[in-house]
Each structure stands twice: as C-alpha cells, then as structure tokens.
Motif scaffolding. Structure first.
Motif, PDB file in Angstrom:
ATOM      1  N   VAL A   1     -13.708   9.194  19.619  1.00  0.00           N
ATOM      2  CA  VAL A   1     -12.879   8.017  19.338  1.00  0.00           C
ATOM      3  C   VAL A   1     -13.738   6.769  19.556  1.00  0.00           C
ATOM      4  O   VAL A   1     -14.712   6.796  20.307  1.00  0.00           O
TER       5      VAL A   1
ATOM      6  N   ILE B   1      -8.129   2.416  22.308  1.00  0.00           N
ATOM      7  CA  ILE B   1      -8.658   3.179  21.173  1.00  0.00           C
ATOM      8  C   ILE B   1      -8.462   2.399  19.866  1.00  0.00           C
ATOM      9  O   ILE B   1      -7.352   1.964  19.550  1.00  0.00           O
TER      10      ILE B   1
ATOM     11  N   SER C   1     -10.172   3.610  16.786  1.00  0.00           N
ATOM     12  CA  SER C   1     -10.125   4.601  15.705  1.00  0.00           C
ATOM     13  C   SER C   1     -10.375   5.981  16.287  1.00  0.00           C
ATOM     14  O   SER C   1     -10.933   6.114  17.381  1.00  0.00           O
ATOM     15  N   VAL C   2      -9.955   7.004  15.498  1.00  0.00           N
ATOM     16  CA  VAL C   2      -9.928   8.373  16.013  1.00  0.00           C
ATOM     17  C   VAL C   2     -10.589   9.302  14.995  1.00  0.00           C
ATOM     18  O   VAL C   2     -10.239   9.266  13.810  1.00  0.00           O
TER      19      VAL C   2
ATOM     20  N   VAL D   1      -9.820  15.003  16.372  1.00  0.00           N
ATOM     21  CA  VAL D   1      -9.275  14.620  17.683  1.00  0.00           C
ATOM     22  C   VAL D   1      -7.753  14.767  17.689  1.00  0.00           C
ATOM     23  O   VAL D   1      -7.075  14.267  16.788  1.00  0.00           O
TER      24      VAL D   1
ATOM     25  N   TRP E   1      -4.750  11.945  21.126  1.00  0.00           N
ATOM     26  CA  TRP E   1      -5.017  10.510  21.332  1.00  0.00           C
ATOM     27  C   TRP E   1      -4.792   9.786  20.019  1.00  0.00           C
ATOM     28  O   TRP E   1      -5.054  10.336  18.947  1.00  0.00           O
ATOM     29  N   LYS E   2      -4.329   8.526  20.106  1.00  0.00           N
ATOM     30  CA  LYS E   2      -4.089   7.777  18.862  1.00  0.00           C
ATOM     31  C   LYS E   2      -4.538   6.320  19.022  1.00  0.00           C
ATOM     32  O   LYS E   2      -4.750   5.844  20.174  1.00  0.00           O
TER      33      LYS E   2
ATOM     34  N   ALA F   1     -13.865  13.019  22.673  1.00  0.00           N
ATOM     35  CA  ALA F   1     -12.460  13.020  23.107  1.00  0.00           C
ATOM     36  C   ALA F   1     -12.273  13.760  24.435  1.00  0.00           C
ATOM     37  O   ALA F   1     -11.387  13.413  25.224  1.00  0.00           O
TER      38      ALA F   1
END
Ligand SMILES: NC(=O)c1ccc[n+]([C@@H]2O[C@H](COP(=O)([O-])OP(=O)(O)OC[C@H]3O[C@@H](n4cnc5c(N)ncnc54)[C@H](OP(=O)(O)O)[C@@H]3O)[C@@H](O)[C@H]2O)c1
Length: 325
Positions: free
Chosen positions: A30, A69, A71-72, A76, A79-80, A102
């Motif tokens: 992330v 965060i 961007s992901v 992953v 998580w967002k 992550a």
C-alpha cells in the motif's frame, strides 16, 4: 514528494531534505501518506555508511511510520484507501509517502493519536520477537534491560511489567533511571556508579535474572553471563559498546545458558508479517488498555532530521525522537 537524503556518508549534517520521485507500490503493498516517523539508532549507522540497505528496500531512512493509506495494491485484502495505520518498514519513513508491504501494517491502537502511533512498530516488533517469541520471557520471571531509558527500553519495561515480569534496568544517569522507575521498573541501576552484576546478584539472592536484553555487546558479554540465573537467556540486539570480547564459557555450561542475537530489518517479508501479527495479538491490547504508553522525547519537523540524529547520538534523550513531514 519531499524526503530526507543522505548526501554522502558522514555526520548528521549530511542529511538534507530534497524533492525525490514518489515510490511505486507493488501488488502486495500500500502507499501511505506519512503522518510521523521515528529515529532509530540503525538510521545513524546507515547515515554513516555502515548499514547496507537490504535488497528491495527504499533507499531512504526510516524504519517505522504512521499515516493514511492513499492507494492499495491489487493483491492486498483487509486494508482500504483512507485507513489510518502504523507500520514496520525496511526503509523509507523519512519521507512524505512510503510504499509498505501489507503484512507490515498495524491498525492504530485504541486511545493513541495517529502521530504517537509511529513510536511503536520498531520497538514493539523488536522486543516481542526477541525476548518474548524467542527467549520465552514469562510471568513470574526476572528480566534485565540494558539502556532502560532508550526507545527500546522504555517500551520493554512497560510490556514486561504488564505481563507480570520483575524488571531490572541499567541507565547512565539518575534522571533516566527516575523515568524507568515511573514506567514500572523494579530495580534501577546506574551503570556508571554501580557494578550491575553485583546489584543483580544482591537483588536476586545470588541467583541472577532469567532473561537479559542487551544493546551493549562485547564489553557486557561476560558480565551478562555472570548475571544470568540457571537456564538464563541473553538476547543481544546491539553493539553500542563494541563487537568483540573474550569470555570464559564455564558458566554457560554450568548454568545451561542460551545466547542469541538478531536484527529485525534483514528478516524475510513472511517473518516480518508473522512478528507484526503476533505484536497485534499480544501487544496492541496492552496499549489499548493504557498499560503501555508512547514515550516521546521530542517531535521535530522532517526537515530537521539532522538535529534529531544529533540528539540521538548525544544520548541525552529518553524514549523516542519523532519526525513529522
Ligand atoms: N536488533 C534489532 O532488531 C534492533 C532493533 C531496534 C534497535 N536495536 C538496537 O537497540 C539499541 C537501542 O535502540 P534505540 O533506538 O532504542 O536507541 P536509543 O533510544 O538511542 O538508546 C540507546 C541508549 O543506550 C545507551 N548507551 C549508549 N551507548 C552506550 C554504551 N556504550 N554503553 C551502555 N549504554 C549505552 C544510552 O543511554 P545511557 O545514557 O543509559 O547510556 C542510549 O540512550 C540500539 O543499540 C539499537 O541499534 C536493535
């Protein structure tokens, strides 16, 4: 983005803030907007050219951070974008943005500010993976922490007390020892005015302590062996006093002692993820319950990283020195 760059290996003055390329994330990573990072002793070694960056790690300093965060990566889960996190890093925390595997992310512990949360990942992962996961320090045992007022020490005192351990510390002056006492240390030893081996023996009825966490290395090895109880375990995490020495091995055999040493940064991604998940399971509840608190000496702007390194190298600080982009 802005990041601290080591312009050439050397003293704290070689650290400069510069405009650099933003990191690209991999599928298992992330991107985090950094809220705060913290200075670790290893950063001062890296700055001097004495700590090669592990393969694939960011070229920038910084072994832990907190933030949000942005961007992901596509693999992953859990998580967002917008989640607030803190993380163990292999590098890259001294910057406005950092790419993080992550498996090295942690939620912000309940009751802790986003900024203060950056003080925990490195100390929690180091202490948990060494004296708890490996040396099996347990409730009812005795534990000696060298450098009790360090970032590592101030955390180790609190988590050990929370888990029912009797804590001994060494530090170099009375002000530092007074803070260790407030954090819960039972026996506080000024190593500059007292022989810690004699004091440990006196306080334990001649037996010695069960586990020692050592950051001094060579000059303390014999003294540490002499301070351990039967079946005692010594874990070495630093060599601030030097890397070589001579020891008499007789007490190791007679007392069935274990000596181990390890670093966190060079471990595999899988091993770091395991440590991080054990920390979340075992340490985060203690922080959320207010039993383990952040111990922050000072917040400085990221641009003042050189000043932060000078403070750390003077050893006047107690607890963590933080940087805020
Ligand atoms: N292996 C790992 O994975 C790992 C991870 C994190 C940290 N570490 C190591 O753990 C240690 C503590 O890290 P930290 O970031 O918490 O450091 P820190 O906050 O800078 O604290 C280190 C403390 O050690 C004491 N010290 C310095 N030189 C000493 C010497 N020659 N003999 C005895 N004590 C000395 C100083 O306090 P006094 O005034 O009491 O002497 C100093 O404040 C460092 O050695 C670091 O490299 C290892």
């Amino acid at each position: 983005m802005k990041a601290i760059v080591i312009t050439s290996p050397g003293g704290a003055e070689v650290l400069k803030i510069q405009e650099v390329e933003e990191p690209q994330i991999g599928e298992d990573e992330v991107l985090v907007k950094v809220e705060a990072t913290a200075v670790n002793r290893a950063d001062t070694l890296q700055r001097q050219g004495g700590y090669p960056v592990p393969q694939g790690a960011s070229p920038y300093l910084g072994l832990e951070c907190s933030g949000t965060i942005l961007s992901v990566g596509k693999n992953v889960t859990g998580w967002k974008i917008g989640d607030q996190v803190c993380a163990l890093l292999s590098g890259g925390g001294y910057a406005e943005k950092v790419a993080i595997p992550a498996g090295q992310l942690l939620p912000i512990p309940h009751g802790v500010s986003l900024k203060d949360a950056a003080s925990f990942p490195e100390v929690a992962c180091t202490v948990w993976s060494t004296v708890f996961m490996t040396s099996k320090l347990s409730s009812g045992e005795t534990f000696l922490i060298h450098g009790g007022s360090s970032g590592i020490g101030t955390f180790a005192i609190q988590i050990a007390k929370y888990l029912g351990v009797k804590v001994f510390v060494t530090a170099g002056n009375e002000e530092k020892l007074a803070v260790c006492k407030v954090l819960g240390a039972d026996v506080c030893i000024n190593y500059k005015t007292e022989d810690f081996v004699a004091r440990v023996k006196e306080e334990t009825g001649g037996k010695g302590v069960d586990v020692i966490l050592d950051n001094v290395g060579g000059p303390y090895l014999q003294k540490n062996l002499d301070s351990l109880n039967i079946d005692g375990r010594l874990f070495i995490i630093g060599f601030m006093g030097g890397v070589s020495t001579q020891v008499n091995l007789v007490s190791m055999l007679a007392k069935r002692l274990t000596v181990q040493a390890a670093g966190l940064r060079g471990r595999s991604l899988e091993n770091k993820a395991l440590i991080v998940s054990e920390v979340q399971k075992n340490v985060w509840p203690a922080i959320a319950a207010g039993k383990v608190k952040p111990v922050v000496y000072k917040y400085l702007p990221l641009a003042d990283a050189a000043e932060a390194h000078s403070i750390m190298e003077s050893s006047i600080h107690i607890g963590k020195i933080m940087l805020v982009p």
